[in-house]
Motif scaffolding. Structure first.
Motif, PDB file in Angstrom:
ATOM      1  N   GLY A  35       0.764  -1.240   0.000  1.00  0.00           N
ATOM      2  CA  GLY A  35       0.000   0.000   0.000  1.00  0.00           C
ATOM      3  C   GLY A  35       0.790   1.281   0.000  1.00  0.00           C
ATOM      4  N   GLY A  36       2.103   1.211   0.195  1.00  0.00           N
ATOM      5  CA  GLY A  36       2.929   2.413   0.218  1.00  0.00           C
ATOM      6  C   GLY A  36       4.292   2.091   0.782  1.00  0.00           C
ATOM      7  N   VAL A  37       5.131   3.118   0.888  1.00  0.00           N
ATOM      8  CA  VAL A  37       6.479   2.951   1.441  1.00  0.00           C
ATOM      9  C   VAL A  37       6.732   4.076   2.439  1.00  0.00           C
ATOM     10  CG1 VAL A  37       8.942   2.766   0.942  1.00  0.00           C
ATOM     11  CG2 VAL A  37       7.277   1.937  -0.743  1.00  0.00           C
ATOM     12  N   ASP A  38       7.267   3.697   3.593  1.00  0.00           N
ATOM     13  CA  ASP A  38       7.561   4.666   4.652  1.00  0.00           C
ATOM     14  C   ASP A  38       9.053   4.865   4.887  1.00  0.00           C
ATOM     15  OD1 ASP A  38       4.727   5.105   5.784  1.00  0.00           O
ATOM     16  OD2 ASP A  38       4.934   2.922   5.745  1.00  0.00           O
ATOM     17  N   VAL A  39       9.825   3.799   4.727  1.00  0.00           N
ATOM     18  CA  VAL A  39      11.256   3.837   5.039  1.00  0.00           C
ATOM     19  C   VAL A  39      12.029   3.177   3.911  1.00  0.00           C
ATOM     20  CG1 VAL A  39      13.059   2.965   6.605  1.00  0.00           C
ATOM     21  CG2 VAL A  39      10.912   3.855   7.542  1.00  0.00           C
ATOM     22  N   VAL A  40      13.126   3.794   3.520  1.00  0.00           N
ATOM     23  CA  VAL A  40      14.061   3.173   2.580  1.00  0.00           C
ATOM     24  C   VAL A  40      15.425   3.079   3.249  1.00  0.00           C
ATOM     25  CG1 VAL A  40      15.309   3.438   0.400  1.00  0.00           C
ATOM     26  CG2 VAL A  40      12.854   3.888   0.500  1.00  0.00           C
ATOM     27  N   VAL A  41      15.933   1.877   3.358  1.00  0.00           N
ATOM     28  CA  VAL A  41      17.277   1.619   3.868  1.00  0.00           C
ATOM     29  C   VAL A  41      18.122   1.201   2.667  1.00  0.00           C
ATOM     30  CG1 VAL A  41      18.696   0.268   5.456  1.00  0.00           C
ATOM     31  CG2 VAL A  41      16.335   0.860   6.082  1.00  0.00           C
ATOM     32  N   HIS A  42      19.011   2.082   2.254  1.00  0.00           N
ATOM     33  CA  HIS A  42      19.798   1.807   1.048  1.00  0.00           C
ATOM     34  C   HIS A  42      21.176   1.277   1.456  1.00  0.00           C
ATOM     35  CE1 HIS A  42      21.396   1.839  -2.872  1.00  0.00           C
ATOM     36  NE2 HIS A  42      22.103   2.940  -2.738  1.00  0.00           N
ATOM     37  N   ALA A  43      21.243  -0.045   1.632  1.00  0.00           N
ATOM     38  CA  ALA A  43      22.467  -0.689   2.107  1.00  0.00           C
ATOM     39  C   ALA A  43      23.262  -1.362   0.996  1.00  0.00           C
ATOM     40  CB  ALA A  43      22.125  -1.714   3.196  1.00  0.00           C
ATOM     41  N   ALA A  44      22.738  -1.405  -0.226  1.00  0.00           N
ATOM     42  CA  ALA A  44      23.446  -2.061  -1.323  1.00  0.00           C
ATOM     43  C   ALA A  44      24.704  -1.278  -1.681  1.00  0.00           C
ATOM     44  CB  ALA A  44      22.541  -2.173  -2.547  1.00  0.00           C
ATOM     45  N   GLY A  45      25.787  -1.996  -1.938  1.00  0.00           N
ATOM     46  CA  GLY A  45      27.027  -1.337  -2.330  1.00  0.00           C
ATOM     47  C   GLY A  45      28.095  -2.359  -2.653  1.00  0.00           C
ATOM     48  N   ILE A  46      29.176  -1.893  -3.265  1.00  0.00           N
ATOM     49  CA  ILE A  46      30.314  -2.759  -3.546  1.00  0.00           C
ATOM     50  C   ILE A  46      31.573  -2.130  -2.981  1.00  0.00           C
ATOM     51  CG2 ILE A  46      29.254  -3.685  -5.646  1.00  0.00           C
ATOM     52  CD1 ILE A  46      31.323  -1.974  -7.231  1.00  0.00           C
ATOM     53  N   MET A  47      32.600  -2.985  -2.738  1.00  0.00           N
ATOM     54  CA  MET A  47      33.894  -2.513  -2.236  1.00  0.00           C
ATOM     55  C   MET A  47      34.986  -3.377  -2.851  1.00  0.00           C
ATOM     56  SD  MET A  47      35.236  -2.073   1.695  1.00  0.00           S
ATOM     57  CE  MET A  47      35.276  -3.844   2.061  1.00  0.00           C
ATOM     58  N   ARG A  48      35.829  -2.749  -3.692  1.00  0.00           N
ATOM     59  CA  ARG A  48      36.979  -3.420  -4.294  1.00  0.00           C
ATOM     60  C   ARG A  48      38.204  -2.614  -3.939  1.00  0.00           C
ATOM     61  NH1 ARG A  48      34.136  -4.297 -10.244  1.00  0.00           N
ATOM     62  NH2 ARG A  48      32.349  -5.510  -9.467  1.00  0.00           N
ATOM     63  N   LEU A  49      39.170  -3.271  -3.305  1.00  0.00           N
ATOM     64  CA  LEU A  49      40.288  -2.555  -2.704  1.00  0.00           C
ATOM     65  C   LEU A  49      41.551  -2.649  -3.554  1.00  0.00           C
ATOM     66  CD1 LEU A  49      39.816  -3.651   1.020  1.00  0.00           C
ATOM     67  CD2 LEU A  49      38.762  -1.742  -0.212  1.00  0.00           C
ATOM     68  N   ALA A  50      42.230  -1.530  -3.682  1.00  0.00           N
ATOM     69  CA  ALA A  50      43.539  -1.460  -4.328  1.00  0.00           C
ATOM     70  C   ALA A  50      44.096  -0.062  -4.093  1.00  0.00           C
ATOM     71  CB  ALA A  50      43.428  -1.727  -5.831  1.00  0.00           C
ATOM     72  N   PRO A  51      45.425   0.074  -4.030  1.00  0.00           N
ATOM     73  CA  PRO A  51      45.989   1.432  -3.989  1.00  0.00           C
ATOM     74  C   PRO A  51      45.546   2.225  -5.215  1.00  0.00           C
ATOM     75  CG  PRO A  51      47.679  -0.218  -3.524  1.00  0.00           C
ATOM     76  CD  PRO A  51      46.461  -0.963  -3.989  1.00  0.00           C
ATOM     77  N   LEU A  52      45.386   3.518  -5.045  1.00  0.00           N
ATOM     78  CA  LEU A  52      44.911   4.358  -6.143  1.00  0.00           C
ATOM     79  C   LEU A  52      45.748   4.158  -7.405  1.00  0.00           C
ATOM     80  CD1 LEU A  52      43.723   8.001  -5.966  1.00  0.00           C
ATOM     81  CD2 LEU A  52      45.479   7.389  -7.615  1.00  0.00           C
ATOM     82  N   VAL A  53      47.066   4.062  -7.249  1.00  0.00           N
ATOM     83  CA  VAL A  53      47.943   3.967  -8.407  1.00  0.00           C
ATOM     84  C   VAL A  53      47.728   2.675  -9.196  1.00  0.00           C
ATOM     85  CG1 VAL A  53      49.894   2.889  -7.186  1.00  0.00           C
ATOM     86  CG2 VAL A  53      50.335   4.394  -9.159  1.00  0.00           C
ATOM     87  N   ASP A  54      47.210   1.642  -8.540  1.00  0.00           N
ATOM     88  CA  ASP A  54      47.019   0.342  -9.184  1.00  0.00           C
ATOM     89  C   ASP A  54      45.578   0.048  -9.554  1.00  0.00           C
ATOM     90  OD1 ASP A  54      49.748  -0.290  -8.831  1.00  0.00           O
ATOM     91  OD2 ASP A  54      49.358  -0.973  -6.770  1.00  0.00           O
ATOM     92  N   LEU A  55      44.648   0.892  -9.152  1.00  0.00           N
ATOM     93  CA  LEU A  55      43.236   0.561  -9.315  1.00  0.00           C
ATOM     94  C   LEU A  55      42.850   0.505 -10.788  1.00  0.00           C
ATOM     95  CD1 LEU A  55      40.545   0.179  -7.603  1.00  0.00           C
ATOM     96  CD2 LEU A  55      40.052   2.539  -8.257  1.00  0.00           C
TER      97      LEU A  55
END
Length: 246
Positions: free
Chosen positions: A84-104
């Motif tokens: 019937g409707g929406v009251d709360v949105v929990v936006h927990a979706a995400g990704i994390m890929r790690l590397a030093p900036l110079v190598d990313l």
């Protein structure tokens, strides 16, 4: 179960695993009907639905790519059709890929931007258009924006963007009676954090907190439940949930 939340509806993206899954179950315990949103693993999503129901709530699972405008609009349509409707949105979706900036690999940077930044825009746009008065938008940032930990440049950059989106959207929704906040967990015992880390490294990270442990998904779910329910006077904030490590 809270009678105050009876009839309230929450969408939880990334709800099939990790912090999102625990937050979905916690909202179920508070009496919410929960739309568990998942990217690809239906078996995990179905199990998350069972956990919400076991906690006392109602739940369905809906697949959606959070960066896809059409898919996210359909997700909100499905929530409205079911409950019937929406009251709360929990936006927990995400990704994390790690590397030093110079190598990313820049393809990994693009993936971060697509899921973590565009995904937040897309989900928050639908939430801003559709949430009922008294609602709450809860985005997910990260304490790594303050830790400045090597290897996290792409991930932390996208979470800094989430902070900016959150603070501005809270002000753009003036007069709507909708709060907008972000939760910024520190190191938390989820697959996304633990994968590829040695016990020695995990122990060293745990020692950074005065409480001398890493967080549990339950710890973060408590903050989500607070922002989704009684915390009506907290708005336009980034809540750091990291045991005092920063």
């Amino acid at each position: 179960m809270s009678e105050q939340n009876s009839g309230r509806v929450a969408i939880v993206t990334g709800g099939s695993r990790g912090i999102g899954r625990q937050a979905a179950a916690r909202l179920g315990r508070e009496g919410f009907a929960v739309v568990v949103t998942y990217g690809g693993n239906q078996a995990e999503a179905d199990q998350a639905v069972k956990e919400v129901e076991a906690a006392g709530g109602k739940a369905i699972a809906v697949q959606a790519d959070v960066a896809d405008v059409t898919a996210v609009a359909a997700l909100f349509d499905r929530a409205e059709e079911a409950y019937g409707g929406v009251d709360v949105v929990v936006h927990a979706a995400g990704i994390m890929r790690l590397a030093p900036l110079v190598d990313l690999d820049l393809a990994d940077l693009d993936a971060h931007l697509n899921t973590n930044v565009r995904g937040t825009f897309v989900v928050d746009q639908q939430a801003a258009r559709r949430l009922r008065p008294g609602g709450a938008i809860i985005n997910f940032s990260s304490s790594v924006t303050k830790f400045a930990r090597p290897g996290y440049s792409a991930y932390a950059a996208t979470k800094g963007a989430v902070d900016a989106i959150t603070l501005i959207l809270a002000r753009e929704l003036r007069g709507r009676d909708i709060t907008v906040n972000a939760v910024a967990p520190g190191p938390t015992g989820t697959a996304m954090f633990l994968d590829g880390k040695s016990e020695e490294l995990i122990d060293r990270i745990a020692s950074e907190s005065p409480l001398e442990r890493i967080g549990a998904p339950d710890d973060i779910a408590e903050v989500v439940a607070f922002l989704a329910g009684p915390a009506r006077w907290i708005n336009g904030q980034v809540i750091y949930a990291n045991g005092g490590a920063i």
